[in-house]
Enzyme design. Structure first.
Site, PDB file in Angstrom:
ATOM      1  N   ASP A 208       0.789  -1.224   0.000  1.00  0.00           N
ATOM      2  CA  ASP A 208       0.000   0.000   0.000  1.00  0.00           C
ATOM      3  C   ASP A 208       0.831   1.289   0.000  1.00  0.00           C
ATOM      4  O   ASP A 208       1.431   1.637   1.025  1.00  0.00           O
ATOM      5  CB  ASP A 208      -0.934  -0.006   1.211  1.00  0.00           C
ATOM      6  CG  ASP A 208      -1.647  -1.350   1.374  1.00  0.00           C
ATOM      7  OD1 ASP A 208      -1.010  -2.399   1.142  1.00  0.00           O
ATOM      8  OD2 ASP A 208      -2.823  -1.348   1.742  1.00  0.00           O
TER       9      ASP A 208
ATOM     10  N   ASN B 239      -4.164   4.122  -1.397  1.00  0.00           N
ATOM     11  CA  ASN B 239      -3.916   5.249  -0.493  1.00  0.00           C
ATOM     12  C   ASN B 239      -2.987   6.290  -1.115  1.00  0.00           C
ATOM     13  O   ASN B 239      -2.390   7.104  -0.409  1.00  0.00           O
ATOM     14  CB  ASN B 239      -3.292   4.763   0.818  1.00  0.00           C
ATOM     15  CG  ASN B 239      -4.157   3.751   1.537  1.00  0.00           C
ATOM     16  OD1 ASN B 239      -3.782   2.594   1.689  1.00  0.00           O
ATOM     17  ND2 ASN B 239      -5.326   4.173   1.981  1.00  0.00           N
TER      18      ASN B 239
ATOM     19  N   HIS C  26     -10.919   1.934  -0.368  1.00  0.00           N
ATOM     20  CA  HIS C  26     -10.944   3.363  -0.687  1.00  0.00           C
ATOM     21  C   HIS C  26     -10.864   3.622  -2.189  1.00  0.00           C
ATOM     22  O   HIS C  26     -10.551   4.738  -2.610  1.00  0.00           O
ATOM     23  CB  HIS C  26      -9.786   4.078   0.003  1.00  0.00           C
ATOM     24  CG  HIS C  26      -9.861   4.038   1.499  1.00  0.00           C
ATOM     25  ND1 HIS C  26     -10.992   4.410   2.187  1.00  0.00           N
ATOM     26  CD2 HIS C  26      -8.945   3.674   2.437  1.00  0.00           C
ATOM     27  CE1 HIS C  26     -10.763   4.269   3.492  1.00  0.00           C
ATOM     28  NE2 HIS C  26      -9.549   3.812   3.669  1.00  0.00           N
TER      29      HIS C  26
ATOM     30  N   HIS D 289      -1.460  -2.474   6.588  1.00  0.00           N
ATOM     31  CA  HIS D 289      -0.260  -1.631   6.585  1.00  0.00           C
ATOM     32  C   HIS D 289       0.819  -2.067   7.570  1.00  0.00           C
ATOM     33  O   HIS D 289       1.735  -1.304   7.850  1.00  0.00           O
ATOM     34  CB  HIS D 289      -0.611  -0.147   6.856  1.00  0.00           C
ATOM     35  CG  HIS D 289      -1.405   0.495   5.779  1.00  0.00           C
ATOM     36  ND1 HIS D 289      -1.600   1.858   5.692  1.00  0.00           N
ATOM     37  CD2 HIS D 289      -2.075  -0.035   4.720  1.00  0.00           C
ATOM     38  CE1 HIS D 289      -2.355   2.141   4.652  1.00  0.00           C
ATOM     39  NE2 HIS D 289      -2.658   1.009   4.050  1.00  0.00           N
TER      40      HIS D 289
HETATM   41 FE   LIG Z   1      -7.726  -0.392   2.641  1.00  0.00          FE
END
Ligand SMILES: [Fe+2]
Length: 260
Positions: free
Chosen positions: A8, A40, A68, A178
């Site tokens: 990410d 992200n 997202h 993360h």
């Molecule tokens: Fe996510």
């Protein structure tokens, strides 16, 4: 052959690390294909067409997203037309884009990339287990090399998906939390797996967010506008060795590169 998965990418620190370092890292690691999670990329949440193009230009062959995916609405039409940037397959059937990409690799093979969402906290339109078998079958009709980005909060969901797919895909790589896990391994039937590949971004943070802001929201319950942190930037991910003829993985290791 070797596949590099980049975990990410968070905000401008993560993007900067990729633009500065990915090409040399790919050369050093002798990588044939690179997949990057970019959900992200835009200020820590969502992605825009311009940023997707920049991450592809920096060396990603395919970009996966997550819960997202649609925070920046302008990405919708872009996803409709993109062959390299995908959103989770189990979002609503009314969302733009697709959950499967098949991209060429530098050694002349083709890599299928699948993106799915876990259920805990993430509210997919349906369970990833309802869509994954058909996606894998579709992918394997085109190529034996299949990488699944399992974007999920729960470690158990990611482990269960990897075990369900063992022997049918090259790799299942977990994203979203993360925090890189120490369980990279090749399962019994040849599928490489890591529960979470980590985060490419600022690690002096609460999963990418300025720590004081995250703590204030948690302590008070009041709305706090999050900002992306800046310190201790790292590129994290996973490096997978596999047979391009069979798609079977022979090794997987966590990748962690400090930018400081
Ligand atoms: Fe996510």
């Amino acid at each position: 052959m070797r596949i590099l998965f980049i975990a990410d990418v968070v905000g401008s620190p993560g993007r900067g690390a990729i633009e500065q370092r990915l090409q040399t890292l790919k050369a050093e690691l002798e990588v044939d294909a690179c997949v990057l999670n970019g959900e992200n990329a835009a200020d820590g949440i969502g992605i825009t067409p311009r940023l997707a193009d920049r991450l592809l230009a920096a060396g990603a062959d395919a970009i996966t997203l997550g819960n997202h995916a649609f925070r920046r609405m302008e990405i919708g039409p872009y996803l409709e037309g993109s062959q390299q940037v995908i959103r989770p397959a189990n979002t609503s059937m009314h969302t733009p884009g697709r959950g499967l990409a098949i991209v060429p690799t530098s050694n002349g093979a083709r890599l299928a990339v699948i993106n799915v969402l876990g259920s805990l906290f993430l509210h997919p339109a349906c369970s990833m287990f309802e869509v994954i078998d058909e996606l894998v079958e579709t992918a394997r009709r085109e190529t034996p090399l299949v990488l699944v980005d399992a974007h999920a909060e729960a470690t158990s969901e990611k482990i269960a998906l990897a075990r369900w797919l063992d022997g049918r895909v090259t790799a299942v790589v977990g994203t979203h939390t993360h925090v890189q896990t120490s369980d990279a391994r090749v399962l019994a039937k040849g599928t490489a797996f890591i529960t979470d590949a980590g985060m490419t971004g600022p690690h002096d943070s609460v999963i990418g967010v300025v720590s004081d802001l995250a703590i204030r929201r948690m302590r008070t319950g009041l709305p706090v506008r999050f900002e992306t942190a800046q310190g201790d930037v790292r590129i994290e991910g996973a490096l997978i060795d596999c047979d391009s003829e069979t798609g079977t993985a022979s090794s997987i290791e966590a990748v962690r590169v400090s930018m400081s």
